[in-house]
Design an enzyme around this catalytic site. Sequence first.
Site, PDB file in Angstrom:
ATOM      1  N   TYR A 142       0.853  -1.034   0.233  1.00 21.76           N
ATOM      2  CA  TYR A 142      -0.228  -0.196   0.258  1.00 21.76           C
ATOM      3  C   TYR A 142       0.656   1.031   0.236  1.00 21.76           C
ATOM      4  O   TYR A 142       0.892   2.189  -0.537  1.00 21.76           O
ATOM      5  CB  TYR A 142      -1.161  -0.347   1.168  1.00 21.76           C
ATOM      6  CG  TYR A 142      -1.715   1.590   1.492  1.00 21.76           C
ATOM      7  CD1 TYR A 142      -1.044   2.515   2.505  1.00 21.76           C
ATOM      8  CD2 TYR A 142      -2.710   1.430   1.300  1.00 21.76           C
ATOM      9  CE1 TYR A 142      -1.109   3.491   2.813  1.00 21.76           C
ATOM     10  CE2 TYR A 142      -2.790   2.841   1.070  1.00 21.76           C
ATOM     11  CZ  TYR A 142      -2.856   4.102   1.558  1.00 21.76           C
ATOM     12  OH  TYR A 142      -3.589   5.003   2.679  1.00 21.76           O
TER      13      TYR A 142
HETATM   14  N1  LIG Z   1      -8.830   7.139   6.259  1.00 18.21           N
HETATM   15  C1  LIG Z   1      -8.011   7.245   7.051  1.00 18.21           C
HETATM   16  O1  LIG Z   1      -8.072   7.888   7.913  1.00 18.21           O
HETATM   17  C2  LIG Z   1      -6.514   8.327   5.612  1.00 18.21           C
HETATM   18  C3  LIG Z   1      -7.395   7.948   3.923  1.00 18.21           C
HETATM   19  N2  LIG Z   1      -6.292   8.362   3.583  1.00 18.21           N
HETATM   20  C4  LIG Z   1      -6.442   8.176   1.626  1.00 18.21           C
HETATM   21  O2  LIG Z   1      -7.763   9.372   2.199  1.00 18.21           O
HETATM   22  C5  LIG Z   1      -8.428   8.841   0.365  1.00 18.21           C
HETATM   23  C6  LIG Z   1     -10.368   8.157   1.505  1.00 18.21           C
HETATM   24  O3  LIG Z   1     -10.108   7.709   2.519  1.00 18.21           O
HETATM   25  P1  LIG Z   1     -10.991   7.034   2.868  1.00 18.21           P
HETATM   26  O4  LIG Z   1     -12.460   7.788   2.733  1.00 18.21           O
HETATM   27  O5  LIG Z   1     -10.993   5.463   4.186  1.00 18.21           O
HETATM   28  O6  LIG Z   1     -11.493   5.511   1.897  1.00 18.21           O
HETATM   29  P2  LIG Z   1     -12.085   4.321   1.782  1.00 18.21           P
HETATM   30  O7  LIG Z   1     -11.296   3.177   2.477  1.00 18.21           O
HETATM   31  O8  LIG Z   1     -12.979   4.416   2.121  1.00 18.21           O
HETATM   32  O9  LIG Z   1     -11.961   3.920   0.317  1.00 18.21           O
HETATM   33  C7  LIG Z   1     -13.133   5.267   0.102  1.00 18.21           C
HETATM   34  C8  LIG Z   1     -13.759   4.340  -1.259  1.00 18.21           C
HETATM   35  O10 LIG Z   1     -12.335   3.622  -2.835  1.00 18.21           O
HETATM   36  C9  LIG Z   1     -13.000   2.909  -3.261  1.00 18.21           C
HETATM   37  N3  LIG Z   1     -12.598   1.987  -4.188  1.00 18.21           N
HETATM   38  C10 LIG Z   1     -11.280   0.728  -3.793  1.00 18.21           C
HETATM   39  N4  LIG Z   1     -11.272   0.365  -4.520  1.00 18.21           N
HETATM   40  C11 LIG Z   1     -11.748   0.816  -5.976  1.00 18.21           C
HETATM   41  C12 LIG Z   1     -10.831   0.479  -6.562  1.00 18.21           C
HETATM   42  N5  LIG Z   1     -10.658  -0.897  -7.243  1.00 18.21           N
HETATM   43  N6  LIG Z   1     -12.246   1.158  -7.913  1.00 18.21           N
HETATM   44  C13 LIG Z   1     -13.013   1.897  -7.851  1.00 18.21           C
HETATM   45  N7  LIG Z   1     -12.619   2.157  -6.773  1.00 18.21           N
HETATM   46  C14 LIG Z   1     -12.905   1.724  -5.877  1.00 18.21           C
HETATM   47  C15 LIG Z   1     -14.224   2.122  -2.037  1.00 18.21           C
HETATM   48  O11 LIG Z   1     -15.381   1.584  -2.909  1.00 18.21           O
HETATM   49  P3  LIG Z   1     -16.309   0.701  -2.793  1.00 18.21           P
HETATM   50  O12 LIG Z   1     -16.600   1.056  -0.814  1.00 18.21           O
HETATM   51  O13 LIG Z   1     -17.600   1.041  -3.231  1.00 18.21           O
HETATM   52  O14 LIG Z   1     -15.584  -0.566  -2.448  1.00 18.21           O
HETATM   53  C16 LIG Z   1     -14.167   3.248  -1.561  1.00 18.21           C
HETATM   54  O15 LIG Z   1     -15.941   3.525  -0.976  1.00 18.21           O
HETATM   55  C17 LIG Z   1      -7.969   7.740  -0.087  1.00 18.21           C
HETATM   56  O16 LIG Z   1      -6.968   7.720  -0.420  1.00 18.21           O
HETATM   57  C18 LIG Z   1      -7.076   6.700   1.492  1.00 18.21           C
HETATM   58  O17 LIG Z   1      -5.793   6.047   1.090  1.00 18.21           O
HETATM   59  C19 LIG Z   1      -4.854   8.430   3.635  1.00 18.21           C
HETATM   60  C20 LIG Z   1      -4.496   8.418   5.159  1.00 18.21           C
HETATM   61  C21 LIG Z   1      -5.331   8.388   6.383  1.00 18.21           C
HETATM   62  N1  LIG Z   2      -8.193   3.597   1.639  1.00 14.77           N
HETATM   63  C1  LIG Z   2      -8.579   3.927   2.514  1.00 14.77           C
HETATM   64  N2  LIG Z   2      -6.642   4.536   3.462  1.00 14.77           N
HETATM   65  C2  LIG Z   2      -6.435   4.407   4.973  1.00 14.77           C
HETATM   66  C3  LIG Z   2      -7.125   4.321   5.561  1.00 14.77           C
HETATM   67  C4  LIG Z   2      -8.167   3.856   4.938  1.00 14.77           C
HETATM   68  O1  LIG Z   2      -9.406   3.951   6.394  1.00 14.77           O
HETATM   69  N3  LIG Z   2      -8.910   3.766   4.122  1.00 14.77           N
HETATM   70  N4  LIG Z   2      -6.958   4.078   6.613  1.00 14.77           N
HETATM   71  C5  LIG Z   2      -5.112   4.748   7.216  1.00 14.77           C
HETATM   72  C6  LIG Z   2      -5.706   5.118   8.627  1.00 14.77           C
HETATM   73  O2  LIG Z   2      -6.171   6.017   9.043  1.00 14.77           O
HETATM   74  C7  LIG Z   2      -4.086   5.067   8.843  1.00 14.77           C
HETATM   75  O3  LIG Z   2      -3.537   6.574   8.386  1.00 14.77           O
HETATM   76  C8  LIG Z   2      -3.757   4.978  10.182  1.00 14.77           C
HETATM   77  O4  LIG Z   2      -2.124   5.748  10.309  1.00 14.77           O
HETATM   78  C9  LIG Z   2      -4.728   4.744   6.545  1.00 14.77           C
HETATM   79  N5  LIG Z   2      -5.127   4.655   4.963  1.00 14.77           N
END
Ligand SMILES: NC(=O)C1=CN([C@@H]2O[C@H](COP(=O)(O)OP(=O)(O)OC[C@H]3O[C@@H](n4cnc5c(N)ncnc54)[C@H](OP(=O)(O)O)[C@@H]3O)[C@@H](O)[C@H]2O)C=CC1
Ligand SMILES: Nc1nc2c(c(=O)[nH]1)N=C([C@H](O)[C@@H](O)CO)CN2
Length: 240
Positions: free
Chosen positions: A152
Amino acid sequence: MMRKMPIIITGGAQRLGLACAKSLVAQGYRVIITYRRERKDLAELEAQGITCVQADFSTSSGVDAFIDKIRTEYSALGGIIHNASEWESEESSADTAILMEKMWQVHVFAPYRINLAFEGLLCAGSERDGQSDIIHMTDYVVEKGSDKHIAYASSKAGLANLTCSFAKRFAPKIKVNAIAPSLLMFNDSDDEEYRANALNKSLLHKVPGEQEGVLAVKYILDSQYMTGRTLSLDGGRHLV
Ligand SMILES: NC(=O)C1=CN([C@@H]2O[C@H](COP(=O)(O)OP(=O)(O)OC[C@H]3O[C@@H](n4cnc5c(N)ncnc54)[C@H](OP(=O)(O)O)[C@@H]3O)[C@@H](O)[C@H]2O)C=CC1
Ligand SMILES: Nc1nc2c(c(=O)[nH]1)N=C([C@H](O)[C@@H](O)CO)CN2
């Protein structure tokens, strides 16, 4: 400056992407989200003015189908936010070769192909709105790596590098930036021990929620002078 051309948010049906979509629509933007899995509340999102497009970026054909659909239905775009992502660990994977492919497919291959395919639409949007944007949602682990999410983290580092390359290629009409959060919001599966431990990972001991990410998106969209850069949303974690 309000953008009239539509902004695409991939993976916008939940959590950060959905919060961004709702906030931008409330501000008057035209917003398109992509979703992979069907959801019961998609009709409600459409009723709120959010256009919902089904897209699965896990295969090259799925990326191409999305590109074809958007290029058929739109003549200009104000921006695209590459938010779609899966956070999978080596521990949860039965085959790390497949895991690495899967991470690079959604975090690098899809944004790469979509950015190249949408250059003309984004330039047309820039002609009408004065500028257009690409935003890559990366991650704090681009800086430090991750011992539990190796594939990742490497794929997010690939996405971070695309920010620099596309910023150089698409200037001056299209700005290309990244947002690198650490823990913005928990997942429902996170237990109390994980949550307590996670809070201590940053200087500010906070889990700010989606709105911290929404703020960063709005700053970049409003900025006239930022490209090829990353906004780090990590509560001072790099100094712990
Ligand atoms: N949440 C956090 O604390 C953190 C988030 N981030 C980044 O911020 C962004 C948003 O995070 P977050 O809201 O938690 O994201 P999520 O983990 O909730 O994922 C967002 C969406 O991505 C979609 N997705 C995943 N794989 C695919 C694919 N192959 N094709 C199409 N859609 C896909 C999923 O769709 P479906 O549900 O329909 O499968 C999901 O609804 C991400 O890029 C994440 O990596 C980075 C660090 C921390
Ligand atoms: N697609 C996602 N990416 C990440 C998620 C998640 O929920 N969906 N969550 C994290 C964590 O919050 C991480 O930042 C904790 O240290 C990272 N990326």
